[in-house]
Scaffold this motif. Sequence first.
Motif, PDB file in Angstrom:
ATOM      1  N   ARG A 159       0.814  -1.219   0.000  1.00 31.55           N
ATOM      2  CA  ARG A 159       0.000   0.000   0.000  1.00 31.55           C
ATOM      3  C   ARG A 159       0.845   1.265   0.000  1.00 31.55           C
ATOM      4  O   ARG A 159       0.382   2.315  -0.432  1.00 31.55           O
ATOM      5  N   ARG A 160       2.039   1.192   0.508  1.00 32.02           N
ATOM      6  CA  ARG A 160       2.863   2.403   0.628  1.00 32.02           C
ATOM      7  C   ARG A 160       3.150   2.993  -0.744  1.00 32.02           C
ATOM      8  O   ARG A 160       3.343   2.270  -1.726  1.00 32.02           O
ATOM      9  N   THR A 161       3.176   4.298  -0.806  1.00 37.04           N
ATOM     10  CA  THR A 161       3.578   4.985  -2.037  1.00 37.04           C
ATOM     11  C   THR A 161       5.031   5.460  -1.951  1.00 37.04           C
ATOM     12  O   THR A 161       5.631   5.801  -2.961  1.00 37.04           O
ATOM     13  N   ALA A 162       5.570   5.485  -0.734  1.00 38.22           N
ATOM     14  CA  ALA A 162       6.983   5.836  -0.532  1.00 38.22           C
ATOM     15  C   ALA A 162       7.399   5.358   0.848  1.00 38.22           C
ATOM     16  O   ALA A 162       6.567   5.216   1.754  1.00 38.22           O
ATOM     17  N   GLN A 163       8.676   5.096   1.011  1.00 39.86           N
ATOM     18  CA  GLN A 163       9.199   4.738   2.327  1.00 39.86           C
ATOM     19  C   GLN A 163      10.563   5.389   2.507  1.00 39.86           C
ATOM     20  O   GLN A 163      11.317   5.563   1.550  1.00 39.86           O
ATOM     21  N   PHE A 164      10.860   5.749   3.750  1.00 37.45           N
ATOM     22  CA  PHE A 164      12.116   6.418   4.078  1.00 37.45           C
ATOM     23  C   PHE A 164      12.750   5.710   5.264  1.00 37.45           C
ATOM     24  O   PHE A 164      12.200   5.719   6.367  1.00 37.45           O
ATOM     25  N   ASP A 165      13.872   5.079   5.004  1.00 37.77           N
ATOM     26  CA  ASP A 165      14.668   4.467   6.064  1.00 37.77           C
ATOM     27  C   ASP A 165      15.674   5.531   6.496  1.00 37.77           C
ATOM     28  O   ASP A 165      16.718   5.711   5.871  1.00 37.77           O
ATOM     29  N   VAL A 166      15.343   6.278   7.537  1.00 32.26           N
ATOM     30  CA  VAL A 166      16.163   7.421   7.955  1.00 32.26           C
ATOM     31  C   VAL A 166      17.369   6.909   8.741  1.00 32.26           C
ATOM     32  O   VAL A 166      17.208   6.281   9.791  1.00 32.26           O
ATOM     33  N   LYS A 167      18.539   7.194   8.230  1.00 31.91           N
ATOM     34  CA  LYS A 167      19.769   6.658   8.821  1.00 31.91           C
ATOM     35  C   LYS A 167      20.603   7.782   9.447  1.00 31.91           C
ATOM     36  O   LYS A 167      20.410   8.957   9.141  1.00 31.91           O
ATOM     37  N   PRO A 168      21.537   7.402  10.326  1.00 33.22           N
ATOM     38  CA  PRO A 168      22.436   8.416  10.886  1.00 33.22           C
ATOM     39  C   PRO A 168      23.218   9.131   9.791  1.00 33.22           C
ATOM     40  O   PRO A 168      23.412   8.607   8.685  1.00 33.22           O
ATOM     41  N   PHE A 169      23.690  10.326  10.103  1.00 37.74           N
ATOM     42  CA  PHE A 169      24.483  11.096   9.149  1.00 37.74           C
ATOM     43  C   PHE A 169      25.824  10.421   8.867  1.00 37.74           C
ATOM     44  O   PHE A 169      26.434   9.829   9.756  1.00 37.74           O
ATOM     45  N   SER A 170      26.271  10.540   7.648  1.00 46.83           N
ATOM     46  CA  SER A 170      27.661  10.231   7.328  1.00 46.83           C
ATOM     47  C   SER A 170      28.542  11.314   7.949  1.00 46.83           C
ATOM     48  O   SER A 170      28.040  12.339   8.430  1.00 46.83           O
ATOM     49  N   PHE A 171      29.838  11.101   7.921  1.00 49.36           N
ATOM     50  CA  PHE A 171      30.727  12.140   8.446  1.00 49.36           C
ATOM     51  C   PHE A 171      30.573  13.428   7.639  1.00 49.36           C
ATOM     52  O   PHE A 171      30.593  14.531   8.187  1.00 49.36           O
ATOM     53  N   THR A 172      30.423  13.296   6.330  1.00 46.84           N
ATOM     54  CA  THR A 172      30.264  14.466   5.471  1.00 46.84           C
ATOM     55  C   THR A 172      29.078  15.312   5.920  1.00 46.84           C
ATOM     56  O   THR A 172      29.163  16.547   5.970  1.00 46.84           O
ATOM     57  N   GLN A 173      27.967  14.665   6.256  1.00 44.20           N
ATOM     58  CA  GLN A 173      26.792  15.385   6.733  1.00 44.20           C
ATOM     59  C   GLN A 173      26.995  15.905   8.156  1.00 44.20           C
ATOM     60  O   GLN A 173      26.645  17.038   8.472  1.00 44.20           O
TER      61      GLN A 173
END
Length: 463
Positions: A159-173
């Motif tokens: 059913r989902r139209t989008a999904q976001f697996d929110v991950k920790p920042f990389s060092f760059t971020q």
Amino acid sequence: MTFHNRIEELDALNSSFESSGHDFVVVYGRRRVGKTELLKEFCTDRPHIYFLAAQEAEHRQREKFIDQIADHFDERVPRIDGWDEAFDYLGEKLETKELVVVIDEFPYLIAENDSLPSYLQGFVDEQLQDTESMVVLCGSSVSTMESEVLGHESPLYGRRTAQFDVKPFSFTQAREVIGYDPADSIRSYAITGGTPMYLTLFDYDHSLAENVKSQILSPTAVLYNEPEFLLRTELRNPARYMSILEAVALGHTTPNEISGATGIDVGPLSKYLQTLRRLRLVDREVPVTASGKKSKRSRYHVADEFLRFWYRYVEPNRSSIEEAPDIVYDGTIEPDLPTHVASTFEDVCQEVIWEGIRNGEFESYSEVGRWWYGEDEIDIVGLAPTNDRILFAECKWTSEPVGEALVDSLREKAPKVRWGPEGRTEEFMLFSKSGFVDGLEERLEDNWSLLTLTDIDDHLSTD
């Protein structure tokens, strides 16, 4: 917590909402990773209902959900007896108004009523899909979100139209948040990792030592017990998992080593490791030239820098920290910190290589990772099969400039990496915290690159 650096996720949410038709979005990821701040930023200046579930009785959860809807539409709270009626009520309101509806910490609702995904399925199929509104389910229990919302057995599957697996920042971020010079930025990242809340707890006007003592080693600090709360979010009985994480953080990286350190037989251990991998707390790594599924040369490492730091220094020294945290930092942590940071530095150098590839500053490689065989190890090896090109790189977090010894060592190990044809093209890189001895670069061939902390900072700069 301040919103930081989730531009890609924010843009994707904006695009979903602005496109025609309904949206049913799933957002998940570990505690403190910034999911709620992302959604609050997205909802700013949009008509929305934001409902934060709590660990309480089902009827109270439902009452509060209905109160939120009624309050948004400025009407009296209706009498509603079940979740099916609650979603019917929401569906009626969405017929007349385009809205974003966020249900945060959705796993708390499922814990009280495991039929909730079925009620939501009916709502999505019969009411939401005929609107221009967006419903977002958000949760910190990765296992629950993946099984009860995204899994094949879930009524909500497909059913989902989008999904976001929110991950920790990389060092760059993360370096956009960290307010230290390049060396201390890497040290700081090796301690906090990329979890936004951990990063923002540090006061970068104070020294790294002061931040560690006040934000981690103080029994009243949020981060002092954070890993225990994190594991209890996912696991009912976390004791064995904690012992595995401590063993891996202390350098026991193969299944046999972990088994020896924990006393858990290799058979049952594999199931525990599989669970920790699914929860993104442990990573399995094989040499970059090996097949991930078939290789028996696997190693495990703690997937988050803060957890690795905590299980290496805090958990084994709890009693001493309670009595004398300054002595623990000065006598145990600070002398050993370069060893801890060295592993993080290798990951930072991999980021530099990938960033250089993306920017066209380095030759292209499709795979980049560590390599080892027997007693031989190389920090970074890059593979470019279509060009028969291979990269060898070493990363040194040492107090002395790098000289000929490292060059000779890398030259000696390179032929032991059995990959590609005999006439393959070989490139070499050296990364050094303390720079290089005078004249080294001039004495090396054109296929060698030497990078200092200043070079690393330049390559990762987003300006």
